[in-house]
Design a protein around this motif. Structure first.
Motif, PDB file in Angstrom:
ATOM      1  N   PHE A   1       0.834  -1.204   0.000  1.00 41.89           N
ATOM      2  CA  PHE A   1       0.000   0.000   0.000  1.00 41.89           C
ATOM      3  C   PHE A   1       0.871   1.258   0.000  1.00 41.89           C
ATOM      4  CE2 PHE A   1      -2.246   3.462   2.034  1.00 41.89           C
ATOM      5  CZ  PHE A   1      -3.507   3.431   1.439  1.00 41.89           C
ATOM      6  N   LEU A   2       1.835   1.318   0.916  1.00 47.01           N
ATOM      7  CA  LEU A   2       2.699   2.486   1.021  1.00 47.01           C
ATOM      8  C   LEU A   2       3.639   2.607  -0.179  1.00 47.01           C
ATOM      9  CD1 LEU A   2       3.679   2.553   4.806  1.00 47.01           C
ATOM     10  CD2 LEU A   2       2.115   4.081   3.599  1.00 47.01           C
ATOM     11  N   GLU A   3       4.131   1.476  -0.699  1.00 50.40           N
ATOM     12  CA  GLU A   3       5.050   1.481  -1.833  1.00 50.40           C
ATOM     13  C   GLU A   3       4.440   2.214  -3.025  1.00 50.40           C
ATOM     14  OE1 GLU A   3       8.351   0.504  -4.362  1.00 50.40           O
ATOM     15  OE2 GLU A   3       8.138   0.468  -2.186  1.00 50.40           O
ATOM     16  N   PHE A   4       3.178   1.910  -3.319  1.00 53.60           N
ATOM     17  CA  PHE A   4       2.556   2.512  -4.495  1.00 53.60           C
ATOM     18  C   PHE A   4       1.824   3.808  -4.165  1.00 53.60           C
ATOM     19  CE2 PHE A   4       3.575  -1.700  -5.885  1.00 53.60           C
ATOM     20  CZ  PHE A   4       3.967  -1.503  -7.201  1.00 53.60           C
ATOM     21  N   PHE A   5       1.494   4.028  -2.901  1.00 52.86           N
ATOM     22  CA  PHE A   5       1.014   5.340  -2.465  1.00 52.86           C
ATOM     23  C   PHE A   5       2.117   6.363  -2.697  1.00 52.86           C
ATOM     24  CE2 PHE A   5       0.551   8.794   0.514  1.00 52.86           C
ATOM     25  CZ  PHE A   5      -0.814   9.055   0.550  1.00 52.86           C
ATOM     26  N   VAL A   6       3.341   5.979  -2.369  1.00 54.55           N
ATOM     27  CA  VAL A   6       4.503   6.858  -2.555  1.00 54.55           C
ATOM     28  C   VAL A   6       4.672   7.221  -4.033  1.00 54.55           C
ATOM     29  CG1 VAL A   6       7.027   6.874  -2.502  1.00 54.55           C
ATOM     30  CG2 VAL A   6       5.757   6.168  -0.481  1.00 54.55           C
ATOM     31  N   TRP A   7       4.549   6.242  -4.922  1.00 54.55           N
ATOM     32  CA  TRP A   7       4.736   6.499  -6.352  1.00 54.55           C
ATOM     33  C   TRP A   7       3.576   7.319  -6.921  1.00 54.55           C
ATOM     34  CZ3 TRP A   7       5.833   2.118 -10.487  1.00 54.55           C
ATOM     35  CH2 TRP A   7       6.418   2.703 -11.614  1.00 54.55           C
ATOM     36  N   GLY A   8       2.351   6.885  -6.623  1.00 54.84           N
ATOM     37  CA  GLY A   8       1.182   7.568  -7.168  1.00 54.84           C
ATOM     38  C   GLY A   8       0.949   8.947  -6.580  1.00 54.84           C
ATOM     39  N   GLY A   9       1.552   9.211  -5.407  1.00 51.29           N
ATOM     40  CA  GLY A   9       1.323  10.470  -4.719  1.00 51.29           C
ATOM     41  C   GLY A   9       1.998  11.682  -5.344  1.00 51.29           C
ATOM     42  N   TRP A  10       2.927  11.454  -6.292  1.00 53.08           N
ATOM     43  CA  TRP A  10       3.600  12.592  -6.933  1.00 53.08           C
ATOM     44  C   TRP A  10       3.817  12.408  -8.433  1.00 53.08           C
ATOM     45  CZ3 TRP A  10       8.460  12.458  -9.370  1.00 53.08           C
ATOM     46  CH2 TRP A  10       9.126  11.214  -9.299  1.00 53.08           C
ATOM     47  N   PHE A  11       3.939  11.163  -8.887  1.00 58.75           N
ATOM     48  CA  PHE A  11       4.311  10.916 -10.280  1.00 58.75           C
ATOM     49  C   PHE A  11       3.183  11.285 -11.245  1.00 58.75           C
ATOM     50  CE2 PHE A  11       5.457   8.158 -13.931  1.00 58.75           C
ATOM     51  CZ  PHE A  11       6.759   8.587 -14.116  1.00 58.75           C
ATOM     52  N   VAL A  12       1.937  11.034 -10.845  1.00 62.45           N
ATOM     53  CA  VAL A  12       0.789  11.336 -11.707  1.00 62.45           C
ATOM     54  C   VAL A  12       0.696  12.831 -11.990  1.00 62.45           C
ATOM     55  CG1 VAL A  12      -1.735  11.269 -11.869  1.00 62.45           C
ATOM     56  CG2 VAL A  12      -0.496   9.314 -10.912  1.00 62.45           C
ATOM     57  N   THR A  13       0.960  13.642 -10.986  1.00 64.35           N
ATOM     58  CA  THR A  13       0.800  15.101 -11.104  1.00 64.35           C
ATOM     59  C   THR A  13       2.116  15.823 -11.386  1.00 64.35           C
ATOM     60  OG1 THR A  13       1.023  15.297  -8.694  1.00 64.35           O
ATOM     61  CG2 THR A  13      -1.213  15.125  -9.576  1.00 64.35           C
ATOM     62  N   LEU A  14       3.171  15.079 -11.701  1.00 61.63           N
ATOM     63  CA  LEU A  14       4.495  15.684 -11.860  1.00 61.63           C
ATOM     64  C   LEU A  14       4.514  16.782 -12.914  1.00 61.63           C
ATOM     65  CD1 LEU A  14       7.522  15.853 -11.299  1.00 61.63           C
ATOM     66  CD2 LEU A  14       7.863  13.922 -12.865  1.00 61.63           C
ATOM     67  N   ALA A  15       3.983  16.501 -14.111  1.00 61.60           N
ATOM     68  CA  ALA A  15       4.022  17.497 -15.188  1.00 61.60           C
ATOM     69  C   ALA A  15       3.215  18.736 -14.816  1.00 61.60           C
ATOM     70  CB  ALA A  15       3.494  16.892 -16.488  1.00 61.60           C
ATOM     71  N   THR A  16       2.064  18.518 -14.192  1.00 63.93           N
ATOM     72  CA  THR A  16       1.231  19.648 -13.768  1.00 63.93           C
ATOM     73  C   THR A  16       1.983  20.510 -12.765  1.00 63.93           C
ATOM     74  OG1 THR A  16      -0.745  18.268 -14.076  1.00 63.93           O
ATOM     75  CG2 THR A  16      -1.004  20.283 -12.781  1.00 63.93           C
ATOM     76  N   TYR A  17       2.679  19.869 -11.835  1.00 67.38           N
ATOM     77  CA  TYR A  17       3.481  20.597 -10.848  1.00 67.38           C
ATOM     78  C   TYR A  17       4.606  21.375 -11.521  1.00 67.38           C
ATOM     79  CZ  TYR A  17       7.442  21.258  -7.705  1.00 67.38           C
ATOM     80  OH  TYR A  17       8.509  21.799  -7.046  1.00 67.38           O
ATOM     81  N   LEU A  18       5.315  20.729 -12.441  1.00 69.98           N
ATOM     82  CA  LEU A  18       6.455  21.375 -13.088  1.00 69.98           C
ATOM     83  C   LEU A  18       6.022  22.614 -13.876  1.00 69.98           C
ATOM     84  CD1 LEU A  18       8.440  18.244 -14.355  1.00 69.98           C
ATOM     85  CD2 LEU A  18       9.053  19.765 -12.470  1.00 69.98           C
ATOM     86  N   ILE A  19       4.849  22.526 -14.496  1.00 70.70           N
ATOM     87  CA  ILE A  19       4.351  23.667 -15.270  1.00 70.70           C
ATOM     88  C   ILE A  19       3.849  24.774 -14.355  1.00 70.70           C
ATOM     89  CG2 ILE A  19       2.549  24.418 -16.868  1.00 70.70           C
ATOM     90  CD1 ILE A  19       2.755  21.599 -18.153  1.00 70.70           C
ATOM     91  N   SER A  20       3.029  24.417 -13.369  1.00 66.57           N
ATOM     92  CA  SER A  20       2.378  25.431 -12.530  1.00 66.57           C
ATOM     93  C   SER A  20       3.316  26.030 -11.477  1.00 66.57           C
ATOM     94  CB  SER A  20       1.144  24.838 -11.837  1.00 66.57           C
ATOM     95  OG  SER A  20       1.507  23.756 -10.996  1.00 66.57           O
ATOM     96  N   ASN A  21       4.262  25.227 -10.961  1.00 63.18           N
ATOM     97  CA  ASN A  21       5.140  25.712  -9.892  1.00 63.18           C
ATOM     98  C   ASN A  21       6.515  26.160 -10.362  1.00 63.18           C
ATOM     99  OD1 ASN A  21       3.038  24.077  -8.452  1.00 63.18           O
ATOM    100  ND2 ASN A  21       4.218  24.741  -6.671  1.00 63.18           N
ATOM    101  N   LEU A  22       7.082  25.428 -11.325  1.00 59.78           N
ATOM    102  CA  LEU A  22       8.460  25.713 -11.742  1.00 59.78           C
ATOM    103  C   LEU A  22       8.554  26.266 -13.161  1.00 59.78           C
ATOM    104  CD1 LEU A  22      10.334  22.599 -10.246  1.00 59.78           C
ATOM    105  CD2 LEU A  22       9.727  24.774  -9.150  1.00 59.78           C
ATOM    106  N   GLN A  23       7.402  26.470 -13.823  1.00 64.20           N
ATOM    107  CA  GLN A  23       7.357  27.015 -15.187  1.00 64.20           C
ATOM    108  C   GLN A  23       8.299  26.256 -16.124  1.00 64.20           C
ATOM    109  OE1 GLN A  23       7.754  29.420 -12.379  1.00 64.20           O
ATOM    110  NE2 GLN A  23       5.553  29.014 -12.397  1.00 64.20           N
ATOM    111  N   ALA A  24       8.279  24.939 -16.014  1.00 61.27           N
ATOM    112  CA  ALA A  24       9.150  24.101 -16.832  1.00 61.27           C
ATOM    113  C   ALA A  24       8.638  24.017 -18.268  1.00 61.27           C
ATOM    114  CB  ALA A  24       9.232  22.693 -16.232  1.00 61.27           C
ATOM    115  N   ASN A  25       9.560  23.858 -19.226  1.00 58.75           N
ATOM    116  CA  ASN A  25       9.152  23.659 -20.616  1.00 58.75           C
ATOM    117  C   ASN A  25       9.050  22.161 -20.905  1.00 58.75           C
ATOM    118  OD1 ASN A  25      11.797  22.669 -21.192  1.00 58.75           O
ATOM    119  ND2 ASN A  25      12.526  24.765 -21.534  1.00 58.75           N
TER     120      ASN A  25
END
Length: 414
Positions: A14-38
């Protein structure tokens, strides 16, 4: 298996995949909205998973299997991962973020094999017991997505503008630290290899299984597996960002429908396998990829939002019917002597090389269409049409050149 051990293994998954799903799914959204990544930066961030997949066999084969208990290495890697996650949480630009995500994925990817090793070591009947333990990993991924969308609302428009998506890394850091500490309470899983036993790089990377490629049918399957990772990379890299940008409410929570469908299609796999056989099951999987991306290309957040939901829900058919069936096919082709090597090779080729190429292509295609300007919906329509075409071409070539084989034993997937 004792109920206490079953609980520990289930909680670990449960924790192993909670850890992965907790940030990887939204990574691109975070990079664009928070770090203005291209797009190039987004691709490089996702590619760290591929480098982790390529390096993981060395950590497992040369260190974990020879010198240390698996549960101890699991604990150390997740505690280190928690520290790296916290550094990602505090990053203010992509240059400061990338080194931490790169090292994190090199440490995280080996843990996927380690949790399996700890689990299998406690099972007398893995074919029967493992599925019941592994499903808790899928539930962990689902819970992470539901928390982000429905409990914390980090992926709505207001939160994105306020930069709250970075909190996913803080949540994941806490979960990773919890798993790291909990790992030391897991059942002891001593090294597999005897002290002094030599192991070659060829064995670690599974290169002994290259002889399987002399089989024409398996070569076609192998190449198809690598190529289908290009459309898969588009989904991992841009699905959450796409759903957010076109205005679908609670996109991260809705994306958990994909993991829910994994459970359903895993149950349906033996039925399809029995009725249609190997070739048709694999073709159905690739057809699901085509339909999924066409749904994304022509759906919208309004009256056609059901198309987006269908595209998400097809994840189970795309993944289970192709990759799980492929793992079974590989196991059957390899024989007893080269089973581990063959699975290692197909994983290295798909999640390592195939996804690496896929993330790069996804970034190039996205950058190309976005640079042309235009309506957001139209840009995304062009972007999603590309992986649909690739999946169709792979499906067509596979259907033409792969010869029908005898059905594999259904008990292997039951």
């Amino acid at each position: 298996m004792k109920s206490s051990i079953r609980f520990k293994l289930s909680f670990m998954m449960f924790l192993e995949f909670f850890v992965w799903g907790g940030w990887f799914v939204t990574l691109a959204t975070y990079l664009i909205s928070n770090l203005q990544a291209n797009d190039a930066q987004i691709s490089s961030a996702f590619s760290t998973q591929c480098f982790g997949a390529i390096i993981a066999p060395f950590i497992i084969g040369l260190i974990a299997d020879r010198y240390f208990n698996a549960e101890r290495i699991l604990g150390i890697l997740h505690i280190a991962g928690a520290l790296l996650m916290f550094k990602m949480y505090t990053a203010t630009d992509f240059a400061g973020f990338y080194p931490y995500v790169f090292v994190y994925m090199i440490l995280y990817m080996p843990t996927l094999a380690l949790v399996n090793s700890v689990s299998f070591n406690q099972m007398t009947n893995p074919e029967k017991d493992f599925g019941n333990i592994r499903v808790w990993g899928t539930l962990g991924w689902i819970v992470a997505g539901l928390l982000i969308s429905y409990a914390f609302h980090w992926d709505n428009e207001t939160s994105l503008k306020e930069g709250l998506m970075k909190n996913t890394f803080l949540m994941t850091a806490i979960a990773s630290l919890a798993l790291g500490l909990f790992s030391f309470a897991l059942p002891k899983t001593p090294p597999k290899a005897k002290k002094g036993e030599k192991v070659s790089i060829r064995e670690v990377l599974g290169l002994d299984a290259l002889k399987l490629l002399k089989d024409r049918n398996y070569l076609i399957f192998f190449v198809s597996s690598v190529l289908i990772c290009v459309p898969l990379a588009f989904y991992y890299q841009y699905a959450n960002t796409f759903l957010s940008e076109i205005g679908l409410a609670n996109p991260t929570g809705k994306m958990t429908f994909g993991q829910m469908s994994e459970v359903l299609f895993m149950l349906l796999l033996p039925v399809f396998f029995t009725k249609f056989g190997l070739k048709k099951t694999l073709i159905l999987a690739m057809a699901a990829w085509v339909i999924r991306y066409l749904c994304f290309a022509y759906g919208n957040a309004g009256e056609l939002s059901f198309m987006l939901i269908i595209g998400i829900a097809l994840h189970g058919a795309c993944y289970d019917f192709f990759f799980v069936t492929g793992q079974i096919y590989t196991d059957n082709k390899a024989g007893e002597k080269h089973k581990s090597a063959a699975q290692g090779l197909i994983t290295l080729a798909t999640y390592g090389v195939g996804m690496l190429v896929g993330f790069y292509i996804a970034g190039v295609i996205s950058e190309m269409y976005k640079s042309q300007g235009g309506d957001t919906a139209q840009i995304w329509q062009h972007i999603w049409t590309f992986p649909a075409i690739i999946a169709f071409i792979v499906m067509a070539l596979f259907a033409i050149f792969f010869k029908t084989e005898k059905k594999l034993p259904v008990e292997k997937i039951s």
